[in-house]
Write a protein that holds these residues in place. Sequence first.
Motif, PDB file in Angstrom:
ATOM      1  N   HIS A  27       0.871  -1.036   0.064  1.00  0.00           N
ATOM      2  CA  HIS A  27       0.192   0.137  -0.299  1.00  0.00           C
ATOM      3  C   HIS A  27       0.709   0.954  -0.561  1.00  0.00           C
ATOM      4  O   HIS A  27       2.197   0.954   0.343  1.00  0.00           O
ATOM      5  N   GLN A  28       0.198   2.596  -0.206  1.00  0.00           N
ATOM      6  CA  GLN A  28       1.587   3.400  -0.393  1.00  0.00           C
ATOM      7  C   GLN A  28       0.638   4.261   1.064  1.00  0.00           C
ATOM      8  O   GLN A  28       0.127   4.435   1.632  1.00  0.00           O
ATOM      9  N   VAL A  29       1.332   4.855   1.748  1.00  0.00           N
ATOM     10  CA  VAL A  29       1.993   6.447   2.823  1.00  0.00           C
ATOM     11  C   VAL A  29       2.467   7.023   2.101  1.00  0.00           C
ATOM     12  O   VAL A  29       2.989   7.706   1.612  1.00  0.00           O
ATOM     13  N   THR A  30       2.540   8.406   3.403  1.00  0.00           N
ATOM     14  CA  THR A  30       3.133   9.335   2.883  1.00  0.00           C
ATOM     15  C   THR A  30       3.489   9.914   4.411  1.00  0.00           C
ATOM     16  O   THR A  30       3.165   9.950   5.746  1.00  0.00           O
ATOM     17  N   CYS A  31       5.189   9.968   4.185  1.00  0.00           N
ATOM     18  CA  CYS A  31       5.737  10.151   5.382  1.00  0.00           C
ATOM     19  C   CYS A  31       7.115  11.686   5.180  1.00  0.00           C
ATOM     20  O   CYS A  31       7.008  12.035   3.917  1.00  0.00           O
ATOM     21  N   ILE A  32       7.306  12.350   6.336  1.00  0.00           N
ATOM     22  CA  ILE A  32       7.453  13.568   6.387  1.00  0.00           C
ATOM     23  C   ILE A  32       8.777  13.424   7.022  1.00  0.00           C
ATOM     24  O   ILE A  32       9.707  12.506   7.557  1.00  0.00           O
ATOM     25  N   GLU A  33       9.361  13.686   5.769  1.00  0.00           N
ATOM     26  CA  GLU A  33      11.472  14.239   5.908  1.00  0.00           C
ATOM     27  C   GLU A  33      11.678  14.636   6.991  1.00  0.00           C
ATOM     28  O   GLU A  33      11.321  15.253   8.174  1.00  0.00           O
ATOM     29  N   GLY A  34      12.503  13.708   7.895  1.00  0.00           N
ATOM     30  CA  GLY A  34      13.025  13.784   9.418  1.00  0.00           C
ATOM     31  C   GLY A  34      12.825  13.061  10.113  1.00  0.00           C
ATOM     32  O   GLY A  34      13.271  12.866  11.583  1.00  0.00           O
ATOM     33  N   LYS A  35      11.320  12.303  10.031  1.00  0.00           N
ATOM     34  CA  LYS A  35      10.845  11.875  11.300  1.00  0.00           C
ATOM     35  C   LYS A  35      11.346  10.030  10.866  1.00  0.00           C
ATOM     36  O   LYS A  35      11.943  10.311  10.095  1.00  0.00           O
ATOM     37  N   LYS A  36      10.807   9.019  11.908  1.00  0.00           N
ATOM     38  CA  LYS A  36      11.723   8.300  11.693  1.00  0.00           C
ATOM     39  C   LYS A  36      10.043   6.963  10.884  1.00  0.00           C
ATOM     40  O   LYS A  36       8.731   7.650  11.357  1.00  0.00           O
TER      41      LYS A  36
END
Length: 65
Positions: A27-36
Amino acid sequence: MAYKPGDVVPESGIYRVTHDPKHAAAHQVTCIEGKKFPPRGSCDHPRFVLVKAAIHVNDQRSFKK
C-alpha cells in the motif's frame, strides 16, 4: 532504495510499503522528512520505497511567514 522501520525519512512524499505477503498487501503512505519510518506491530519486514517526492507545506517557501 528501500528503507526499513526506524530509518530516518530522507525526503517527504508518498512511499510504497511492502510487507511479508502473509501479513498485509502492499500500500502507499505519506511520510515526512526527518521523522522515522514507523514499525508495524506484528510484521518485522515492512520496506518503504519513495514513489513521489513532495515538499511538506511547512517547508514550502510560499507558506512561510
